[in-house]
Enzyme design. Structure first.
Site, PDB file in Angstrom:
ATOM      1  N   ASP A  54       0.777  -1.476   0.157  1.00 40.64           N
ATOM      2  CA  ASP A  54       0.003  -0.071   0.022  1.00 40.64           C
ATOM      3  C   ASP A  54       0.977   1.212  -0.017  1.00 40.64           C
ATOM      4  OD1 ASP A  54      -1.637   2.027   0.374  1.00 40.64           O
ATOM      5  OD2 ASP A  54      -2.608   1.094   2.102  1.00 40.64           O
ATOM      6  N   ASN A  83       4.984   3.656 -11.617  1.00 42.16           N
ATOM      7  CA  ASN A  83       3.786   4.055 -12.313  1.00 42.16           C
ATOM      8  C   ASN A  83       2.515   4.230 -11.422  1.00 42.16           C
ATOM      9  OD1 ASN A  83       1.775   3.321 -14.688  1.00 42.16           O
ATOM     10  ND2 ASN A  83       1.274   1.901 -13.160  1.00 42.16           N
ATOM     11  N   TYR A 147      -2.661  16.847  -8.239  1.00 43.80           N
ATOM     12  CA  TYR A 147      -2.033  15.756  -8.896  1.00 43.80           C
ATOM     13  C   TYR A 147      -1.139  16.391  -9.687  1.00 43.80           C
ATOM     14  CZ  TYR A 147      -1.839  12.343 -12.817  1.00 43.80           C
ATOM     15  OH  TYR A 147      -1.560  11.400 -13.585  1.00 43.80           O
ATOM     16  N   ALA A 149       0.841  19.039  -9.414  1.00 42.16           N
ATOM     17  CA  ALA A 149       1.918  19.575  -8.835  1.00 42.16           C
ATOM     18  C   ALA A 149       2.831  18.425  -8.261  1.00 42.16           C
ATOM     19  CB  ALA A 149       1.490  20.193  -7.325  1.00 42.16           C
ATOM     20  N   ALA A 150       1.956  17.260  -7.957  1.00 43.73           N
ATOM     21  CA  ALA A 150       2.796  16.007  -7.322  1.00 43.73           C
ATOM     22  C   ALA A 150       3.561  15.413  -8.684  1.00 43.73           C
ATOM     23  CB  ALA A 150       1.900  14.788  -6.869  1.00 43.73           C
ATOM     24  N   LYS A 151       3.125  15.378  -9.965  1.00 40.79           N
ATOM     25  CA  LYS A 151       3.724  15.067 -11.067  1.00 40.79           C
ATOM     26  C   LYS A 151       4.747  15.781 -11.379  1.00 40.79           C
ATOM     27  CE  LYS A 151       1.666  10.919 -11.973  1.00 40.79           C
ATOM     28  NZ  LYS A 151       2.240   9.956 -11.853  1.00 40.79           N
TER      29      LYS A 151
END
Length: 511
Positions: A54, A83, A147, A149-151
């Protein structure tokens, strides 16, 4: 020769399609997912090592994966594919803290933690480290702000790590666009709308094929799909045009902004206000008669600026941050909010303190991404007010030797860009600042040996430039002509040369 590949998020979508593809080629696979071992019905999972992990608990996942690899006698990894990802769709100010946290942990922190743990196995094989990003990382994404920002942060981490691992392992960033998988509906997008538009999207199998070709090639980065290549190029090199084109699918991004207020701000909130840039900003605002509310961990240093009303809080501690959000949301509205707080961890990533790196993530990125929507939901930013996010020149130039710091500053810049598009129609102004080296104790602590402090920008001058940019309601500020030239020319158009220079100027001079 048969390779060993590890793929996270392999039970669904692109990860499953990629695993099936490499299975047909006879490769040895290590697959991870949240599902119990008995759940995946595909015979694929009976032929290869499957580890229930997890990623919302990255330290536990890292321990489980390490134990499984040791038990299987796997000491080398030829390819590690990060991924797994989750997203969240909806207005920026409605982003629930738990959902924002989940994205930052699964999409960013987990790849960093797993890379730290698995890097010895990857180096033993002189392998290939693959980060699956998204074309959204190069765009303003008002409805996918966290999302994106995280990428974008993941890309910044990969860029710095690539320089650090040069000659010992290769690093690839692959950016697909929208794909026919379940992530969009799981993110909260309307199923009917997704069904309508997804007919034009490639299948997971098509994307997996393109991803495999990129993995087997020699590229450092690859955007998949012609339309995504064009959009990504515009997002990187013509951001104003790209953000204007966004208005065709997100009308508020181009909606006429209400007239800007002419009066000076009356109340300002500054994080990290006890020292350095934050202190210079506080002192300048106090001199102009502005009421300043400061956030900092250093109570001793804060006490030397008694005119500021202080909230003493550790931004890396989730309960403390929650209490801070509640306290600030109970105050009178602010005219100006400046996200300035930041810490660093300098040194080669493979030998760094992982706990400190996770703290860097929490202070530099998690705190502003949770505090901003909390203030917006509570109406604590007055109409016509401004938000300022202090990123770094590393967003354009990279920062080998401070890979996680670079990641956070890239992610913060992406979030600010999305916030600007989302909040424009409400008359709220967003400024992103990209400072170079500044003459502060923080910079002195982490600078490479032999650095010339006299060449750094005094924090007082930077504070003046920031407040002038706020008054003019500018979108971006790169202080200093030399920094502007470096960001525009080296960072924008000569990234390979830029990486080599940063290696020489920073990484090679670190102990």
């Amino acid at each position: 020769m048969r390779r060993t590949l590890l793929i996270t998020g392999a039970t669904d979508g692109i990860g499953l399609a990629l695993a099936r593809l490499y299975d047909t080629r006879g490769e040895r696979l290590v697959l991870t997912g949240r599902r119990a071992r008995s759940t995946p019905a595909d015979p694929l999972f009976g032929r290869h090592l499957y580890v229930e992990a997890d990623l919302s608990r990255p330290l536990e996942a890292s321990g489980a994966l390490g134990a499984a690899l040791a038990e299987a006698g796997i000491e080398r990894l030829d390819v590690l594919v990060h991924n797994a990802a989750v997203g969240s769709f909806g207005p920026l100010e409605q982003e629930a803290p738990a959902r924002a946290d989940l994205q930052l942990v699964v999409d960013l922190e987990a790849p960093i933690v797993l890379t730290h743990a698995l890097l010895p196995r990857l180096l033993a094989a002189r392998g290939r480290l693959v980060f699956v990003s998204s074309v959204a990382a190069q765009m303003a994404c008002p409805d996918f702000a966290v999302y994106a920002a995280a990428k974008r942060a993941l890309e910044g981490f990969a860029r710095a790590l690539r320089v650090e691992l040069l000659g010992r392992a290769s690093v690839l960033v692959v950016a697909p666009g929208a794909t026919r998988t379940g992530i969009h509906v799981k993110s909260g997008a309307a199923a009917e709308e997704v069904a309508r538009v997804s007919k034009r999207w490639p299948s997971a199998e098509q994307v997996a094929g393109a991803l495999a070709r990129a993995i087997d090639g020699r590229a450092r980065s690859r955007t998949l799909g012609l339309g995504n290549k064009i959009g990504g190029w515009l997002g990187r090199h013509a951001s104003n045009l790209a953000d204007r084109l966004l208005g065709r699918v997100h009308p508020t991004a181009l909606a006429p902004a209400p007239p800007a207020p002419r009066e000076r701000p009356r109340r300002a909130l500054i994080t990290g206000a006890a020292d350095g840039i934050g202190r210079a900003l506080a002192e300048r605002l106090l001199a102009d008669g502005v009421e300043v509310v400061g956030v900092d961990l250093d109570g001793v240093r804060a006490a030397t600026l008694p005119a500021v009303r202080w909230h003493l809080a550790d931004l890396s501690d989730p309960p403390a941050l929650a209490r801070l959000c509640a306290g600030l949301c109970a105050e009178e509205p602010f005219d100006l909010v400046i996200h300035n707080a930041g810490i660093s961890c300098v040194g080669r990533f493979e030998a760094s303190d992982l706990d400190l790196q996770r703290r860097v993530l929490a202070v530099n990125l998690r705190a502003p991404l949770l505090l901003t929507p909390a203030l917006l939901r509570a109406g604590r930013l007055r109409a016509g007010g401004s938000l300022a996010f202090l990123s770094s020149l590393s967003h354009q130039l990279g920062y080998p030797g401070a890979s996680v710091y670079a990641a956070t500053k890239d992610g913060l810049a992406s979030y600010a860009r999305s916030a600007r598009a989302a909040l424009r129609a409400r008359g709220l102004h967003v400024l992103t600042v990209f400072p170079g080296p500044v003459r502060t104790a923080h910079a002195r602590r982490y600078a490479p040996p032999g650095s010339d402090e006299a060449r750094r920008l005094p924090p007082e001058r930077l504070a003046e430039a920031i407040l002038a940019a706020v008054a003019r309601r500018r979108a971006r500020l790169v202080p200093g002509l030399a920094n502007k030239l470096a960001a525009g020319l080296l960072g924008g158009w000569l990234p390979g040369l830029c990486d080599r220079l940063m290696r020489r100027v920073i990484l090679d001079r670190l102990p």
